[in-house]
Scaffold this motif. Structure first.
Motif, PDB file in Angstrom:
ATOM      1  N   ASP A   1      34.051  36.207  66.979  1.00 25.84           N
ATOM      2  CA  ASP A   1      32.614  36.474  66.919  1.00 25.84           C
ATOM      3  C   ASP A   1      31.998  36.397  68.308  1.00 25.84           C
ATOM      4  OD1 ASP A   1      29.956  36.761  66.126  1.00 25.84           O
ATOM      5  OD2 ASP A   1      29.747  34.624  65.731  1.00 25.84           O
ATOM      6  N   ASN A   2      32.360  35.349  69.064  1.00 17.74           N
ATOM      7  CA  ASN A   2      31.853  35.184  70.436  1.00 17.74           C
ATOM      8  C   ASN A   2      32.302  36.338  71.317  1.00 17.74           C
ATOM      9  OD1 ASN A   2      30.440  32.879  69.869  1.00 17.74           O
ATOM     10  ND2 ASN A   2      32.112  31.502  70.482  1.00 17.74           N
ATOM     11  N   ALA A   3      33.588  36.752  71.145  1.00 20.32           N
ATOM     12  CA  ALA A   3      34.113  37.829  71.994  1.00 20.32           C
ATOM     13  C   ALA A   3      33.336  39.127  71.755  1.00 20.32           C
ATOM     14  CB  ALA A   3      35.599  38.030  71.706  1.00 20.32           C
ATOM     15  N   VAL A   4      33.050  39.465  70.486  1.00 16.61           N
ATOM     16  CA  VAL A   4      32.321  40.698  70.170  1.00 16.61           C
ATOM     17  C   VAL A   4      30.864  40.564  70.595  1.00 16.61           C
ATOM     18  CG1 VAL A   4      31.560  42.197  68.283  1.00 16.61           C
ATOM     19  CG2 VAL A   4      33.902  41.301  68.312  1.00 16.61           C
ATOM     20  N   LYS A   5      30.334  39.381  70.400  1.00 16.84           N
ATOM     21  CA  LYS A   5      28.917  39.134  70.676  1.00 16.84           C
ATOM     22  C   LYS A   5      28.594  39.385  72.144  1.00 16.84           C
ATOM     23  CE  LYS A   5      27.425  35.392  68.915  1.00 16.84           C
ATOM     24  NZ  LYS A   5      27.188  33.947  68.729  1.00 16.84           N
ATOM     25  N   TYR A   6      29.504  38.924  73.069  1.00 20.63           N
ATOM     26  CA  TYR A   6      29.184  38.989  74.497  1.00 20.63           C
ATOM     27  C   TYR A   6      29.874  40.163  75.185  1.00 20.63           C
ATOM     28  CZ  TYR A   6      27.322  34.331  73.762  1.00 20.63           C
ATOM     29  OH  TYR A   6      26.596  33.262  73.317  1.00 20.63           O
ATOM     30  N   THR A   7      30.257  41.170  74.388  1.00 23.30           N
ATOM     31  CA  THR A   7      30.898  42.348  74.981  1.00 23.30           C
ATOM     32  C   THR A   7      30.130  43.587  74.572  1.00 23.30           C
ATOM     33  OG1 THR A   7      33.049  41.271  74.849  1.00 23.30           O
ATOM     34  CG2 THR A   7      33.045  43.661  75.175  1.00 23.30           C
ATOM     35  N   VAL A   8      29.840  44.437  75.535  1.00 28.67           N
ATOM     36  CA  VAL A   8      29.172  45.719  75.293  1.00 28.67           C
ATOM     37  C   VAL A   8      29.972  46.790  76.006  1.00 28.67           C
ATOM     38  CG1 VAL A   8      27.054  47.076  75.582  1.00 28.67           C
ATOM     39  CG2 VAL A   8      26.917  44.609  75.115  1.00 28.67           C
ATOM     40  N   GLU A   9      30.296  47.832  75.173  1.00 32.78           N
ATOM     41  CA  GLU A   9      31.065  48.947  75.723  1.00 32.78           C
ATOM     42  C   GLU A   9      32.319  48.421  76.441  1.00 32.78           C
ATOM     43  OE1 GLU A   9      28.577  51.226  78.210  1.00 32.78           O
ATOM     44  OE2 GLU A   9      27.324  51.974  76.580  1.00 32.78           O
ATOM     45  N   GLY A  10      33.099  47.770  75.709  1.00 31.63           N
ATOM     46  CA  GLY A  10      34.348  47.233  76.251  1.00 31.63           C
ATOM     47  C   GLY A  10      35.410  47.125  75.179  1.00 31.63           C
TER      48      GLY A  10
ATOM     49  N   GLU B   1      31.800  48.534  66.680  1.00 25.42           N
ATOM     50  CA  GLU B   1      31.654  49.956  66.947  1.00 25.42           C
ATOM     51  C   GLU B   1      30.225  50.281  67.346  1.00 25.42           C
ATOM     52  OE1 GLU B   1      32.954  51.842  63.417  1.00 25.42           O
ATOM     53  OE2 GLU B   1      35.103  51.416  63.770  1.00 25.42           O
ATOM     54  N   ILE B   2      29.270  49.582  66.710  1.00 24.97           N
ATOM     55  CA  ILE B   2      27.874  49.793  67.097  1.00 24.97           C
ATOM     56  C   ILE B   2      27.678  49.459  68.571  1.00 24.97           C
ATOM     57  CG2 ILE B   2      25.496  49.003  66.665  1.00 24.97           C
ATOM     58  CD1 ILE B   2      26.286  48.576  63.751  1.00 24.97           C
ATOM     59  N   ARG B   3      28.415  48.426  69.040  1.00 23.02           N
ATOM     60  CA  ARG B   3      28.275  47.966  70.435  1.00 23.02           C
ATOM     61  C   ARG B   3      29.265  48.675  71.351  1.00 23.02           C
ATOM     62  NH1 ARG B   3      25.393  43.269  70.705  1.00 23.02           N
ATOM     63  NH2 ARG B   3      26.452  42.638  72.633  1.00 23.02           N
ATOM     64  N   SER B   4      29.913  49.680  70.779  1.00 20.72           N
ATOM     65  CA  SER B   4      30.914  50.441  71.569  1.00 20.72           C
ATOM     66  C   SER B   4      32.037  49.510  72.066  1.00 20.72           C
ATOM     67  CB  SER B   4      30.237  51.148  72.760  1.00 20.72           C
ATOM     68  OG  SER B   4      29.250  52.059  72.314  1.00 20.72           O
ATOM     69  N   VAL B   5      32.472  48.630  71.198  1.00 22.28           N
ATOM     70  CA  VAL B   5      33.563  47.677  71.541  1.00 22.28           C
ATOM     71  C   VAL B   5      34.768  48.009  70.685  1.00 22.28           C
ATOM     72  CG1 VAL B   5      34.291  45.271  71.592  1.00 22.28           C
ATOM     73  CG2 VAL B   5      31.948  45.882  72.241  1.00 22.28           C
TER      74      VAL B   5
ATOM     75  N   ALA C   1      39.699  40.997  62.434  1.00 21.93           N
ATOM     76  CA  ALA C   1      39.272  42.161  63.220  1.00 21.93           C
ATOM     77  C   ALA C   1      38.547  43.176  62.323  1.00 21.93           C
ATOM     78  CB  ALA C   1      40.476  42.806  63.879  1.00 21.93           C
ATOM     79  N   GLY C   2      39.015  43.314  61.039  1.00 22.62           N
ATOM     80  CA  GLY C   2      38.366  44.234  60.112  1.00 22.62           C
ATOM     81  C   GLY C   2      36.932  43.843  59.812  1.00 22.62           C
ATOM     82  N   ILE C   3      36.691  42.522  59.809  1.00 23.52           N
ATOM     83  CA  ILE C   3      35.328  42.050  59.541  1.00 23.52           C
ATOM     84  C   ILE C   3      34.392  42.456  60.666  1.00 23.52           C
ATOM     85  CG2 ILE C   3      33.899  39.999  59.228  1.00 23.52           C
ATOM     86  CD1 ILE C   3      36.305  38.699  57.852  1.00 23.52           C
TER      87      ILE C   3
END
Length: 988
Positions: free
Chosen positions: A892-901, A860-864, A852-854
């Motif tokens: 990686d996939n979870a962060v990649k396909y999530t915006v403001e979530g 944060e840039i994606r507001s996630v 998660a630290g990585i």
């Protein structure tokens, strides 16, 4: 009371008629002669016949002229039409050669055998050859060496070849003469009966049953061999016996049996069993047996179906339907009882005051001693009275259907039924063992009732059995009869079931009645049985394996074989010792001491044996060929009573668990194909009452060995077997040597192949090492030359204006390229790692927090927002490197396909022994076909092709890596937004 006329007594004899249709070879029975064993020998036109009471055995098929006794009457001899002599002894008949006459011999046997010229030997009366024989003298023997010689004008007596005396006596026919013992008699032509005392005739008078009137010699039936004389007069047969002084006494045997109509020519009388045998010239053999039982019946317009009964008057009997019989058997009506409706006749008792207690359906009646008045009655309402029993202490026990067990105190003027117990219902029989112990049988069980103190015990084993009657001859000994289950004995706390008879008649035993001689009389639906109490106790104690039951049926005088039960009392014993038993047709009243049980105690004879089609003489040993098909052994024993009493059993060899089988009704024991060896055939005949009272005959059967079982054959077989073993061994050794040589060549060839293969493998290993080194260098180069610059550019893009869309888009593209390269590098590292099975304990919370630290900066840039909800301290044994790659890819996939979530991480133990790692996002979600492919295809070895809509290889890497660490991936939709990905690790 109105006295009724007694029905005439039925015929006093039971008649059986034998002809050529049921056993005789021919219907002319000219002589009837008993032998020492008890068989009867019959002379017929078709041979010499032995009769054992059940079967006829023909010993020759030629006409028998006469039968006469041997010397001293120790044997029998028979002569056929051709003059052939047969010797009868030990139940058999054999041809006997005629021996030369010794000097000075004057034996009667020799005279008969050789047919002395002009002398005709006595054969009995009537003489069947009187009209055709020519004679000078008529010879009447009195012993082996003494005889009377009757001529036409004189009579002489000779002994041991010497004439003792002679006197003048003119006669026209010698067939008027007969002897009884050593005395000579004749019937004078004037009808007088004369006895010759030495040389003086004396007129004698017949005493006894025969009427005093002149005799006719044609009325005489003289059985010379049996030394019996009969006079047939007015269709009445009289048996004549001689006193010590030579006087004659007559006894009427049978009346109404016509000698002319039945053409009787021979008679024999069995005085012990009161049985008469009549031989007919043309109608076969008649056997008349005196009936021992004489049932009591009411007049023809009355009901003869009897149940309960009670003593009445002086050794009289009163029945439940109101018929009284006095001691002479005369019947009379009792109107008061007859006025009670029919249909309930099962209980009747007389108390000490002489009053009678009676039940009808739901009502109890008390009558006075003369049965003319009802003294008391009581109804039980809608409850039926099942049984009455007069117990001790003037107490009347009353069994009811529903209410239970009641009692009345008879000393009360108006007794009131008192309920004793509602647990004992439907009483069928009651009896005291002692004043304080009452046994109660019911329709479904047996109870022992302790009156003081009160205790009711159900006897085990009788829960569903209908108790028919009880008998308690003494304390601790209870006899129980049941319906369809037979007889039981309860003694010493143990229940023993008595053996049944051959056809199971005793299974429906109604009643057991003792007499004063130690016998029990048992009534059934099929007849009456007599058994010795000692025998039954011996069976219960294991001292013998059978009980002899003597059977009585209609042939013994009963009007029916079916007796009645279910009543109390089930039988009546009168003061004079008589027993009265109820039946479907009359009361069977008898005095046990006057009943003679005709026991099958004659000798057991093993007759001829039939080996296939060959007849063999039977001895103590019978030798049989090995290939015989059937051996039949004929058994016989003289018994003229009811054949049901004859019990023949056999067993082969003597063993502890020996099984005794019944002999067939035709008296034949048959065996088929026995193995070679020696067998002991044991044949047993039950002789009657008495513990282990039986006769046993043993016959050794020796079955010859087959040719292949003989010693020479076995020696030859051993030699041949040894030779075959030797040949087989040599052939096997040759075969093994040849196989060894082939195996040696094959091993050499395979060794060379393996050496070549080993060299190839070594070369391949060297190549793989070189490829691994090159792969490691490639990974290092990519890391240094590609991944590092990309990471720098990605960090540099973060310093730009966050509101600049181009800057943000470039940073996101660099981020994606960086992760793609990183995944490829990790996958390539995985291929280079040799030991994928290495495990270590990994703290899942720490691992998830590390990953998660990585991803938090880019998130944060994606507001996630990334949240780690894993349980702290949760450690599992797993390959950390492989699991780290999987988590990295999925996160990686979870962060990649999530915006403001948000992205939630969790880890926990499950109940089925697995560990669950869940990554849940609120992004755009995963397409259904991708989810379906992941959930369905966990084994990429079989099919590693992704749906055409998916271009990346990250999921392929994840699934493949999970296989290495014993894990599976399941993907589900997270409601309306996002995806929930769950890793299940199966712990060993």
């Amino acid at each position: 009371m109105a006295v009724l006329a007694q029905e005439p007594e039925p015929h006093s004899y039971h008649l059986v008629h034998y002809t050529d249709e049921n056993g005789l070879p021919q219907n002319s029975v000219k002589f009837i002669v008993p032998d020492r064993e008890g068989f009867l020998w019959l002379a017929t036109e078709n041979g010499l016949v032995r009769f054992d009471g059940g079967r006829f055995t023909t010993h020759t098929n030629t006409r028998i002229v006469y039968i006469f006794p041997g010397n001293g009457r120790k044997s029998l001899l028979a002569v056929n039409l051709n003059g052939l002599l047969f010797s009868i002894s030990n139940g058999g008949a054999d041809v006997r050669p005629v021996a030369p006459r010794p000097p000075g011999c004057s034996d009667y046997e020799y005279l008969v055998q050789h047919g002395v010229t002009g002398t005709f030997p006595a054969t009995g009366l009537p003489n069947l050859y009187a009209g055709i024989v020519k004679y000078d003298y008529y010879l009447l023997p009195t012993s082996a060496h003494a005889y009377f010689l009757v001529g036409k004008d004189s009579v002489s007596f000779a002994e041991k070849g010497k004439e003792k005396y002679r006197f003048a006596w003119k006669t026209d026919s010698p067939w008027d003469f007969f002897t009884i013992g050593s005395r000579l008699y004749t019937v004078h032509k004037d009808g007088r009966l004369l006895l010759f005392r030495h040389n003086t005739p004396e007129t004698i008078t017949l005493s006894g049953d025969i009427p005093a009137k002149p005799l006719d010699a044609k009325q005489l039936y003289w059985n010379y061999v049996a030394e019996q004389l009969f006079i047939y007069q007015d269709d009445k047969c009289y048996y004549i016996t001689a006193g010590q002084d030579g006087t004659l006494h007559s006894k009427l045997l049978v009346t109404g049996f016509s000698r002319r109509k039945n053409d009787i020519v021979s008679v024999f009388y069995d005085a012990e069993h009161e049985r008469i045998f009549f031989g007919s010239r043309s109608r076969g053999l008649y056997v008349l047996t005196k009936k021992q039982f004489h049932p009591l019946v009411s007049p023809v317009d009355q009901d003869n179906v009897f149940y309960a009964q009670a003593p009445f008057g002086d050794n009289g009997i009163i029945t439940a339907q109101g018929i009284a019989f006095d001691s002479a058997g005369n019947a009379s009506r009792v109107p008061l009882l007859q006025n009670i409706p029919k249909g309930n006749r099962y209980s009747m008792e007389r108390d000490r005051a002489g009053n009678f207690w009676y039940k009808h359906q739901n009502t109890i009646y008390k009558f006075n001693a003369s049965l003319t008045k009802i003294l008391w009655q009581r109804s039980f309402g809608d409850d039926a009275v099942t049984q009455l029993y007069l117990g001790v202490k003037d107490r009347l026990w009353v069994g009811t259907w529903k209410g239970g067990l009641y009692f009345l105190n008879l000393n009360d003027v108006s007794p009131v039924p008192l309920l004793f117990s509602n647990k004992v219902k439907d009483a069928s029989y009651m009896l005291h063992e002692s004043p304080d112990v009452l046994w109660v049988g019911t329709g479904k069980g047996l109870y022992r009732v302790q009156l003081s103190p009160l205790r009711i015990d159900s006897v085990p084993g009788f829960g569903q059995r209908y108790i028919r009657s009880l008998l308690i001859p003494r304390r601790g000994e209870v006899w129980i009869t049941t319906y369809d289950e037979g007889i039981f004995l309860y003694r010493k706390g143990r229940v023993v079931q008595m053996p049944a008879d051959r056809l199971g008649y005793l299974k429906t035993a109604h009643c057991i009645t003792p007499d004063d001689r130690g016998f029990y009389w048992i009534t059934t639906n099929k007849g009456l049985f007599q058994a010795a109490r000692k025998d039954m106790l011996a069976y219960a104690d294991g001292e013998q394996r059978y009980v002899y039951y003597h059977y009585y049926s209609k042939s013994n005088g009963m009007l029916t074989n079916e007796f009645n039960g279910g009543c109390q009392p089930c039988a009546l014993q009168l003061q004079n010792g008589d027993i009265s038993l109820p039946s479907l047709d009359g009361l069977l009243r008898f005095r046990p001491a006057q009943i003679r049980a005709e026991l099958p105690d004659g000798p057991l004879i093993a007759g001829q044996a039939e080996l296939d089609t060959q007849l063999l003489q039977t001895g103590d040993t019978i030798r049989l060929p090995n290939n015989f098909v059937r051996l039949g052994l004929q058994l016989s024993t003289p018994y003229y009573g009811d054949p049901y009493n004859l019990k023949l059993l056999y067993t082969l060899d003597e063993k502890e668990d020996e099984v005794w089988l019944p002999v067939e009704n035709n008296g034949t024991i048959a065996f088929s194909r026995l193995h070679s060896g020696t067998y002991t055939l044991r044949i047993r005949k039950i002789n009657g009452f008495g513990v282990n009272n039986y006769s046993e005959k043993r016959i050794t059967l020796i079955v010859e060995a087959a040719w292949f079982e003989t010693l020479p054959a076995m020696i030859m077989a051993g030699c041949i077997l040894g030779l075959l073993i030797y040949i087989y061994t040599q052939l096997r050794i040759r075969h093994m040597r040849r196989k060894n040589r082939q195996l040696s060549r094959h091993v050499s060839e395979r060794t060379a192949e393996l050496e070549n293969t080993l060299l190839s493998l070594q070369e391949s290993e060297q190549q793989l090492r070189q490829q691994g080194v090159m792969q490691q260098r490639l990974i290092t180069a990519i890391t240094h030359d590609i991944k590092t610059p990309m990471k720098y550019l990605m960090l540099l893009s973060k310093t730009g204006n966050p509101t600049d869309k181009k800057s943000v888009a470039m940073g996101d593209a660099l981020y994606r390229m960086y992760n793609m390269v990183d995944n490829l590098i990790q996958y390539m590292k995985m291929g280079a790692v040799r030991n994928h099975s290495f495990r270590e304990y990994v703290d899942l919370h720490d691992l998830l927090e590390e990953k998660a630290g990585i991803f938090r900066p880019i998130a944060e840039i994606r507001s996630v927002r990334i949240e780690n909800n894993a349980i702290r301290g949760l450690q599992v044994p797993v390959n950390r490197q492989l699991l780290s790659i999987v988590v990295n890819n999925l996160l990686d996939n979870a962060v990649k396909y999530t915006v403001e979530g948000s992205v939630h991480l969790a880890a926990s133990y499950e109940e089925n022994g697995t560990v669950s790692i869940r990554i849940t996002d609120t992004g755009i979600g995963m397409r259904p076909e991708i989810r379906e492919w992941i959930n369905r295809c966990q084994a990429l070895v079989a099919d590693n092709r992704l749906p055409v809509t998916q271009n990346g290889i990250g999921l392929v890497i994840v699934v493949e890596l999970l296989q290495q660490i014993n894990g599976k991936l399941y993907v589900h939709a997270n409601g309306a937004l996002g995806t929930s990905m769950e890793i299940l690790l199966q712990l060993d």
